[in-house]
Design a protein around this motif. Structure first.
Motif, mmCIF file in Angstrom:
data_model
loop_
_atom_site.group_PDB
_atom_site.id
_atom_site.type_symbol
_atom_site.label_atom_id
_atom_site.label_comp_id
_atom_site.label_asym_id
_atom_site.label_seq_id
_atom_site.Cartn_x
_atom_site.Cartn_y
_atom_site.Cartn_z
ATOM 1 N N CYS A 49 39.337 14.062 -28.607
ATOM 2 C CA CYS A 49 39.018 13.906 -27.179
ATOM 3 C C CYS A 49 39.433 15.174 -26.419
ATOM 4 N N THR A 50 38.437 15.933 -25.972
ATOM 5 C CA THR A 50 38.732 17.150 -25.190
ATOM 6 C C THR A 50 39.245 16.758 -23.806
ATOM 7 N N LYS B 225 43.804 17.064 -20.003
ATOM 8 C CA LYS B 225 42.683 16.249 -20.490
ATOM 9 C C LYS B 225 41.966 15.542 -19.343
ATOM 10 N N ASP B 226 42.220 15.982 -18.133
ATOM 11 C CA ASP B 226 41.712 15.305 -16.932
ATOM 12 C C ASP B 226 40.279 15.794 -16.633
ATOM 13 N N ALA B 227 39.293 15.110 -17.242
ATOM 14 C CA ALA B 227 37.900 15.570 -17.119
ATOM 15 C C ALA B 227 37.327 15.348 -15.726
ATOM 16 N N ASP B 228 37.991 14.544 -14.917
ATOM 17 C CA ASP B 228 37.524 14.215 -13.570
ATOM 18 C C ASP B 228 38.198 15.054 -12.491
ATOM 19 N N GLY B 229 39.201 15.821 -12.887
ATOM 20 C CA GLY B 229 39.946 16.632 -11.917
ATOM 21 C C GLY B 229 40.665 15.798 -10.873
ATOM 22 N N MET B 230 41.084 14.589 -11.240
ATOM 23 C CA MET B 230 41.687 13.710 -10.237
ATOM 24 C C MET B 230 43.194 13.540 -10.395
ATOM 25 N N HIS B 231 43.767 14.183 -11.428
ATOM 26 C CA HIS B 231 45.226 14.113 -11.573
ATOM 27 C C HIS B 231 45.866 14.912 -10.438
ATOM 28 N N MET C 96 37.162 20.052 -11.617
ATOM 29 C CA MET C 96 36.929 19.643 -10.227
ATOM 30 C C MET C 96 36.353 18.239 -10.197
ATOM 31 N N PRO C 97 36.751 17.404 -9.240
ATOM 32 C CA PRO C 97 36.101 16.102 -9.118
ATOM 33 C C PRO C 97 34.568 16.270 -9.114
ATOM 34 N N CYS C 98 33.912 15.394 -9.888
ATOM 35 C CA CYS C 98 32.509 15.666 -10.268
ATOM 36 C C CYS C 98 31.526 15.625 -9.103
ATOM 37 N N THR C 99 31.713 14.694 -8.173
ATOM 38 C CA THR C 99 30.725 14.615 -7.085
ATOM 39 C C THR C 99 30.809 15.832 -6.162
ATOM 40 N N LEU D 164 30.429 16.163 -14.906
ATOM 41 C CA LEU D 164 31.430 15.659 -15.850
ATOM 42 C C LEU D 164 31.259 16.374 -17.190
ATOM 43 N N LEU D 165 30.001 16.507 -17.614
ATOM 44 C CA LEU D 165 29.738 17.219 -18.872
ATOM 45 C C LEU D 165 30.185 18.678 -18.748
ATOM 46 N N SER D 166 29.891 19.288 -17.595
ATOM 47 C CA SER D 166 30.296 20.695 -17.380
ATOM 48 C C SER D 166 31.803 20.826 -17.478
ATOM 49 N N ASN D 167 32.536 19.881 -16.856
ATOM 50 C CA ASN D 167 34.005 19.947 -16.909
ATOM 51 C C ASN D 167 34.482 19.902 -18.360
ATOM 52 N N VAL D 168 33.876 19.023 -19.177
ATOM 53 C CA VAL D 168 34.327 18.885 -20.573
ATOM 54 C C VAL D 168 34.003 20.160 -21.366
ATOM 55 N N VAL D 169 32.823 20.704 -21.149
ATOM 56 C CA VAL D 169 32.460 21.932 -21.885
ATOM 57 C C VAL D 169 33.355 23.090 -21.432
#
Ligand SMILES: Nc1nc2c(c(=O)[nH]1)N[C@@H](CN(C=O)c1ccc(C(=O)N[C@@H](CCC(=O)O)C(=O)O)cc1)CN2
Length: 294
Positions: free
Chosen positions: A90-91, A116-122, A141-144, A279-284
């Motif tokens: 898990c990236t 590992k915070d893919a949503d940037g919300m930590h 960064m938060p995705c929206t 979200l995909l961009s954050n993970v990549v």
């Protein structure tokens, strides 16, 4: 004629580019993986999580899914987060929001490993975003909000010096959006409006750009829109369409506003697909950083 800010088409182009980046990572021996944690049976959340896993398959990312029942205890939720924190496949991962009413989202998210915070919300990542540490591109960064900035950029809508009215002050969208728009280099001027704002119509009417995230169907009416304004609709309300006999999505912005605008996001088909693509961009991005540091 107003310009249609087509999030679906922009997201498809982003996903094409991400597929190539994922393949390059795989060629170097690393397959990115997105984890999701869903608690409860909220129909919207179930749909969004399914969509996230479909997106992963489409661009070649592995995906891991943990679903817990509405009755899960805080301890069980934190245990699931610990497993995702520890998982080498898990990236990055997300905790799908909203959580059941019995759980405090902020407290739960604090257990996510910031790396590992893919949503940037930590809070650590949100804090870095506020401080703009090491340049904005190194921080998830938060995705929206990220999706909205990308969409404006795609359509060459310059926000520098513009008056932006953001409706909604939640962390996921409104507050973060306001903060990003006022960052040096983005340079918009923002009014962050909310349920206690007085004279909201007049404030909207002076805005060059309206970004609405209230979740109140058709809240923004034509008389609140300055001719030539740019309209960004984040709201999702599900309303029963009696004639069609099915639920339909309605945004915050009444479509009667579109002809007055210079550009608008359709809803659906505007901000939602960009949220998924980011979200995909954050993970990549996270996977590439891991490979850079290896
Ligand atoms: N952990 C998170 N939870 C939530 C987030 C988030 O970014 N992170 N955002 C929203 C839900 N969301 C993603 O999770 C999301 C919302 C909307 C869409 C989307 O593609 N919408 C389509 C319409 C889909 C439909 O028919 O229902 C569109 O606008 O065209 C994707 C993702 C709250 N939770």
């Amino acid at each position: 004629m107003p310009l249609v800010l087509d999030g679906k088409a922009a997201a498809a182009r982003i996903k094409d580019k991400l597929s190539a980046r994922v393949q390059a990572l795989k060629d170097r021996g690393y397959t990115p993986g997105l984890g999701t944690l869903l608690v409860g049976e909220d129909p919207g959340s179930i749909k969004y999580v399914a969509g996230k896993h479909r997106d992963c398959t489409e661009i070649g990312i592995e995906s891991l899914r943990i679903d817990l029942p509405e009755t899960a205890s805080p301890g069980e939720v934190i245990d699931a987060i610990s497993r995702l924190n520890a998982s080498s496949s898990c990236t990055g991962f997300i905790v799908q929001l909203p959580l059941p009413d019995s759980m405090d989202a902020d407290t739960v998210i604090e257990h996510v490993d910031p790396l590992k915070d893919a949503d940037g919300m930590h809070p650590y990542n949100l804090g870095r975003l506020v401080l703009h540490t090491n340049g904005i591109r190194d921080i998830p960064m938060p995705c929206t909000p990220r999706g909205i900035l990308e969409l404006l950029d795609t359509y060459h809508i310059d926000v520098r010096g513009k008056d932006v009215c953001v409706l909604g002050r939640g962390i996921t969208i409104g507050r973060t959006m306001g903060m990003l728009l006022t960052t040096r280099g983005v340079d918009a001027t923002v009014q962050l409006c909310h349920s206690m704002t007085e004279g909201i119509g007049a404030k909207l009417r002076q805005a060059d750009i309206i970004i609405s995230a209230t979740g109140q169907a058709h809240f923004v009416k034509p008389q609140m829109v300055k001719p030539g304004a740019v309209l960004i609709d984040v709201g999702v309300s599900r309303v029963w369409d009696e004639a069609a006999g099915k639920w339909r999505i309605q945004g915050d912005i009444d479509p009667e506003c579109y002809p007055i605008s210079s550009a608008y996001t359709p809803n659906p088909g505007g901000v939602g697909p960009m949220t998924r693509a980011m979200l995909l961009s954050n993970v990549v991005d996270m996977a590439e950083r891991i490979m850079q540091e290896a």
